[in-house]
Design a protein around this motif. Structure first.
Motif, PDB file in Angstrom:
ATOM      1  N   ALA A 127     -36.855   5.538   8.985  1.00 47.35           N
ATOM      2  CA  ALA A 127     -37.791   5.683  10.106  1.00 47.35           C
ATOM      3  C   ALA A 127     -37.325   6.718  11.119  1.00 47.35           C
ATOM      4  O   ALA A 127     -38.066   7.062  12.038  1.00 47.35           O
ATOM      5  N   LEU A 128     -36.082   7.203  10.987  1.00 50.54           N
ATOM      6  CA  LEU A 128     -35.605   8.330  11.787  1.00 50.54           C
ATOM      7  C   LEU A 128     -35.597   9.621  10.977  1.00 50.54           C
ATOM      8  O   LEU A 128     -35.937  10.688  11.470  1.00 50.54           O
ATOM      9  N   LEU A 129     -35.190   9.510   9.703  1.00 50.52           N
ATOM     10  CA  LEU A 129     -35.146  10.691   8.837  1.00 50.52           C
ATOM     11  C   LEU A 129     -36.522  11.330   8.708  1.00 50.52           C
ATOM     12  O   LEU A 129     -36.684  12.541   8.874  1.00 50.52           O
ATOM     13  N   SER A 130     -37.519  10.506   8.403  1.00 49.39           N
ATOM     14  CA  SER A 130     -38.850  11.044   8.136  1.00 49.39           C
ATOM     15  C   SER A 130     -39.580  11.473   9.404  1.00 49.39           C
ATOM     16  O   SER A 130     -40.008  12.619   9.514  1.00 49.39           O
ATOM     17  N   PRO A 131     -39.740  10.599  10.383  1.00 40.56           N
ATOM     18  CA  PRO A 131     -40.519  11.014  11.554  1.00 40.56           C
ATOM     19  C   PRO A 131     -39.798  12.024  12.446  1.00 40.56           C
ATOM     20  O   PRO A 131     -40.436  12.867  13.057  1.00 40.56           O
ATOM     21  N   ALA A 132     -38.473  11.932  12.555  1.00 44.56           N
ATOM     22  CA  ALA A 132     -37.763  12.744  13.540  1.00 44.56           C
ATOM     23  C   ALA A 132     -36.971  13.896  12.924  1.00 44.56           C
ATOM     24  O   ALA A 132     -37.142  15.055  13.298  1.00 44.56           O
ATOM     25  N   MET A 133     -36.099  13.596  11.947  1.00 44.32           N
ATOM     26  CA  MET A 133     -35.132  14.604  11.492  1.00 44.32           C
ATOM     27  C   MET A 133     -35.766  15.765  10.742  1.00 44.32           C
ATOM     28  O   MET A 133     -35.499  16.927  11.035  1.00 44.32           O
ATOM     29  N   ILE A 134     -36.604  15.471   9.741  1.00 42.90           N
ATOM     30  CA  ILE A 134     -37.087  16.572   8.907  1.00 42.90           C
ATOM     31  C   ILE A 134     -37.993  17.519   9.701  1.00 42.90           C
ATOM     32  O   ILE A 134     -38.041  18.717   9.428  1.00 42.90           O
ATOM     33  N   GLY A 135     -38.670  16.995  10.725  1.00 43.58           N
ATOM     34  CA  GLY A 135     -39.536  17.837  11.545  1.00 43.58           C
ATOM     35  C   GLY A 135     -38.774  18.839  12.393  1.00 43.58           C
ATOM     36  O   GLY A 135     -39.365  19.795  12.915  1.00 43.58           O
ATOM     37  N   ILE A 136     -37.445  18.642  12.521  1.00 46.97           N
ATOM     38  CA  ILE A 136     -36.640  19.607  13.272  1.00 46.97           C
ATOM     39  C   ILE A 136     -36.664  20.964  12.573  1.00 46.97           C
ATOM     40  O   ILE A 136     -36.493  22.010  13.209  1.00 46.97           O
ATOM     41  N   GLY A 137     -36.917  20.964  11.259  1.00 46.84           N
ATOM     42  CA  GLY A 137     -37.099  22.226  10.554  1.00 46.84           C
ATOM     43  C   GLY A 137     -38.263  23.018  11.126  1.00 46.84           C
ATOM     44  O   GLY A 137     -38.205  24.252  11.255  1.00 46.84           O
ATOM     45  N   ALA A 138     -39.337  22.322  11.490  1.00 49.32           N
ATOM     46  CA  ALA A 138     -40.492  22.989  12.110  1.00 49.32           C
ATOM     47  C   ALA A 138     -40.121  23.534  13.484  1.00 49.32           C
ATOM     48  O   ALA A 138     -40.529  24.638  13.863  1.00 49.32           O
ATOM     49  N   TYR A 139     -39.330  22.763  14.238  1.00 50.51           N
ATOM     50  CA  TYR A 139     -38.867  23.258  15.540  1.00 50.51           C
ATOM     51  C   TYR A 139     -38.105  24.567  15.363  1.00 50.51           C
ATOM     52  O   TYR A 139     -38.293  25.529  16.129  1.00 50.51           O
ATOM     53  N   GLY A 140     -37.230  24.622  14.342  1.00 54.22           N
ATOM     54  CA  GLY A 140     -36.465  25.836  14.090  1.00 54.22           C
ATOM     55  C   GLY A 140     -37.365  27.030  13.795  1.00 54.22           C
ATOM     56  O   GLY A 140     -37.103  28.144  14.263  1.00 54.22           O
ATOM     57  N   ILE A 141     -38.430  26.809  13.021  1.00 56.62           N
ATOM     58  CA  ILE A 141     -39.356  27.908  12.724  1.00 56.62           C
ATOM     59  C   ILE A 141     -40.070  28.367  13.998  1.00 56.62           C
ATOM     60  O   ILE A 141     -40.232  29.564  14.244  1.00 56.62           O
ATOM     61  N   PHE A 142     -40.499  27.412  14.814  1.00 57.20           N
ATOM     62  CA  PHE A 142     -41.122  27.767  16.096  1.00 57.20           C
ATOM     63  C   PHE A 142     -40.184  28.645  16.938  1.00 57.20           C
ATOM     64  O   PHE A 142     -40.571  29.707  17.433  1.00 57.20           O
ATOM     65  N   ARG A 143     -38.959  28.168  17.110  1.00 59.74           N
ATOM     66  CA  ARG A 143     -38.022  28.831  18.026  1.00 59.74           C
ATOM     67  C   ARG A 143     -37.479  30.135  17.448  1.00 59.74           C
ATOM     68  O   ARG A 143     -37.435  31.165  18.127  1.00 59.74           O
ATOM     69  N   LEU A 144     -37.047  30.097  16.189  1.00 62.78           N
ATOM     70  CA  LEU A 144     -36.270  31.206  15.636  1.00 62.78           C
ATOM     71  C   LEU A 144     -37.123  32.292  15.003  1.00 62.78           C
ATOM     72  O   LEU A 144     -36.689  33.440  14.914  1.00 62.78           O
ATOM     73  N   ILE A 145     -38.323  31.955  14.533  1.00 62.51           N
ATOM     74  CA  ILE A 145     -39.174  32.958  13.893  1.00 62.51           C
ATOM     75  C   ILE A 145     -40.388  33.284  14.757  1.00 62.51           C
ATOM     76  O   ILE A 145     -40.635  34.441  15.097  1.00 62.51           O
ATOM     77  N   VAL A 146     -41.153  32.268  15.136  1.00 60.47           N
ATOM     78  CA  VAL A 146     -42.369  32.522  15.926  1.00 60.47           C
ATOM     79  C   VAL A 146     -42.026  33.164  17.269  1.00 60.47           C
ATOM     80  O   VAL A 146     -42.644  34.149  17.683  1.00 60.47           O
ATOM     81  N   GLU A 147     -41.023  32.630  17.947  1.00 56.40           N
ATOM     82  CA  GLU A 147     -40.690  33.126  19.289  1.00 56.40           C
ATOM     83  C   GLU A 147     -39.815  34.370  19.246  1.00 56.40           C
ATOM     84  O   GLU A 147     -40.079  35.354  19.952  1.00 56.40           O
ATOM     85  N   PHE A 148     -38.759  34.366  18.425  1.00 53.20           N
ATOM     86  CA  PHE A 148     -37.788  35.459  18.457  1.00 53.20           C
ATOM     87  C   PHE A 148     -38.161  36.649  17.569  1.00 53.20           C
ATOM     88  O   PHE A 148     -37.727  37.761  17.822  1.00 53.20           O
ATOM     89  N   LEU A 149     -38.932  36.410  16.511  1.00 55.63           N
ATOM     90  CA  LEU A 149     -39.279  37.476  15.566  1.00 55.63           C
ATOM     91  C   LEU A 149     -40.796  37.581  15.421  1.00 55.63           C
ATOM     92  O   LEU A 149     -41.341  37.388  14.325  1.00 55.63           O
ATOM     93  N   PRO A 150     -41.521  37.870  16.500  1.00 59.04           N
ATOM     94  CA  PRO A 150     -42.992  37.806  16.451  1.00 59.04           C
ATOM     95  C   PRO A 150     -43.624  38.775  15.452  1.00 59.04           C
ATOM     96  O   PRO A 150     -44.602  38.427  14.781  1.00 59.04           O
ATOM     97  N   ALA A 151     -43.099  39.988  15.339  1.00 59.34           N
ATOM     98  CA  ALA A 151     -43.688  40.956  14.407  1.00 59.34           C
ATOM     99  C   ALA A 151     -43.499  40.490  12.958  1.00 59.34           C
ATOM    100  O   ALA A 151     -44.422  40.589  12.134  1.00 59.34           O
TER     101      ALA A 151
END
Length: 517
Positions: A269-293
């Motif tokens: 109940a922590l792995l599925s709802p919380a942990m794996i979604g951190i991968g999406a956070y990383g994409i938001f922060r590291l690709i969408v925000e830092f590498l927009p082009a």
């Protein structure tokens, strides 16, 4: 409050040895309340900081790596809040479930010892009590470190710091599965370790390419600098693959059904709802925000990758008889929704994707807790052996229905607002660009929602409705330790569904800023 984020991250780590000692010396109940108090305090710190707007804390670190810091902004706030809210609630749920698990393992180990010695021995209650105390102390200590690793990753302001916390949450996760999982738990724990560590190494390669080319690993410097064109696409792909493993999206999903099926249910109940979604956070922060082009070039591929994951996960969930494996494949499908929204290249689509993290955390948290109650009270995870439990477990049944409606995106739950905004954003981009591919993916995405409704309704029907089998006539409702956390999350889903601006008022302005809208 001064040092609020520093306290929120490091107090659980620093106090985890005390939780271990309390559990070992006094027992699981005091250890549970101690762990709950720590996480409740740190959750209040995070929520209070989020309410005050963007919060940054910076501390000196090393010349080679840059600054060590924490950032709570419009992107990080929903992730951080849900991670610690879930972690706090699940501490209470953990006590009866893990005591049940410790008893099972004690009997299993005693049986092995007795059969190997060829003698029959009487199990003294003191031996069982000592066993439970020792295991509960270790469990709650690892639990605190696991929660701390997730929050630290989300709040990081430096690539190396991000990587360290990213790996820190893997270590206690591995031990929690290997020590107290079901089935071949050590093999499955090693699978979890191998897959997620391999993904983290690929992620680190992307980080090193960016950091070494710029001469800095700090987020501030990366945001303000221009990364050399010859490495920007390679590093973005490496980051996407590394985070894709954590997200368990199609092609990198192999580990997740095994790990979620084996892990102790509070950890599932922590792995599925919380942990794996951190991968999406990383994409938001590291690709969408830092590498927009670069993100603009990759967005359609994220979109298609998310769609394939949505359909694959939903189709596989329909075929499962094991309740926890069904929920595991459902999580794969839900991570596809996040990737689908990220690839929409729309501020609303991106906002809907982040909201889907919140709604998935609520809905899937409820459903995994439902599965744990059934495991403890009924003794089976096989859906074909269940039925008619709504009359025996009314609180569990009502909460499970709310959790399923949240995952399906049915009003007035929080899932409706997440899906509505996500698909609105995807359609908006398809119309603006006049893209046939995006129009087709939008239509197929709606088909995936039908799959989600199919496996959720089919699961509810087979578990809670119909004729009650004879062997389930004496089943009783779970304890308040287990049902109260479910009720809190179910109520939270309704509240967020009616008033989604709890999260949208920070998410949408942030996404508008990232895309320059």
């Amino acid at each position: 409050m001064e040092y609020a984020l520093l306290q929120a991250v490091f107090l659980p780590l620093l106090l985890s040895p005390i939780a271990y000692i309390i559990g070992r010396k006094v027992g699981p109940t005091p250890a549970m309340w101690f762990t709950f108090a720590i996480l409740l305090y740190t959750t209040v710190l995070v929520i209070n900081a989020a309410l005050s707007g963007t919060v940054e804390e910076h501390y000196p670190w090393t010349e080679q790596f840059g600054e060590f810091g924490f950032l709570l902004d419009g992107l990080a706030s929903p992730f951080a809040i849900m991670i610690y809210v879930l972690s706090t609630i699940l501490v209470l749920y953990s006590k009866p479930y893990m005591i049940h698990k410790f008893h099972e393992q004690f009997e299993e180990e005693h049986h092995i010892n007795a059969s190997s010695s060829g003698q029959t021995s009487v199990v003294e209650s003191s031996s069982l009590s000592n066993y439970v105390n020792a295991k509960s102390g270790l469990y709650f200590a690892l639990y605190l470190v696991f929660a701390m690793g997730m929050l630290g990753t989300v709040l990081s302001t430096n690539l190396i710091e991000f990587y360290i916390f990213f790996e820190v949450m893997l270590i206690p996760g591995f031990f929690l599965v290997a020590f107290w999982g079901d089935g071949p738990r050590r093999k499955i724990g090693l699978m979890f370790l191998f897959w997620t560590h391999a993904g983290a190494v690929v992620l680190l390669l992307g980080f090193l390419m960016i950091g070494l080319s710029l001469g800095s690993f700090d987020f501030v410097d990366i945001r303000e600098s221009e990364i050399p064109q010859d490495i920007v696409m390679i590093s973005a792909v490496a980051i996407a693959i590394g985070l894709g493993v954590k997200l368990a999206v199609f092609m990198f999903h192999i580990w997740l059904p095994y790990v979620h099926g084996s892990a102790p249910t509070p950890i599932s109940a922590l792995l599925s709802p919380a942990m794996i979604g951190i991968g999406a956070y990383g994409i938001f922060r590291l690709i969408v925000e830092f590498l927009p082009a670069t993100f603009a070039e990759l967005s359609i591929w994220f979109h298609i990758w998310g769609l394939v994951t949505m359909i694959y996960g939903g189709a596989m969930a329909l075929m499962q008889d094991d309740l926890k494996r069904l929920l595991a494949y459902s999580s794969i499908s839900q991570m596809g929704y996040l990737l689908f929204g990220i690839g929409s290249m729309s501020a609303l689509g991106l906002s809907g994707a982040e909201m889907m993290y919140v709604t998935h955390a609520i809905g899937k948290g409820i459903l995994f807790m439902m599965a744990g109650i059934i495991i403890v009270k009924v003794g089976t995870r096989s859906i074909s052996k269940l039925g008619g439990l709504a009359g025996k477990m009314p609180i569990t049944a009502v909460c499970a229905v709310i959790g399923a409606l949240t995952i399906m995106g049915v009003p007035p739950t929080s899932g409706f607002m997440g899906e509505w905004v996500l698909f609105y954003g995807a359609l908006e981009t398809a119309i603006e660009e006049g893209s046939t591919i995006r129009a087709v993916t939008f239509g197929l995405g709606l088909v995936a929602t039908a799959l989600t409704m199919s496996y959720m309704l089919w699961m509810l029907k087979r578990v809670f409705f119909g004729k009650t089998p004879e062997h389930l006539e004496n089943v009783k409702e779970g304890s308040w330790y287990m049902t109260a956390p479910m009720m809190v999350l179910a109520g939270f889903s309704i509240v967020v569904g009616i008033y989604p601006d709890i999260f949208f008022k920070t998410i949408i302005p942030y996404m508008n800023g990232v895309l320059g809208v």
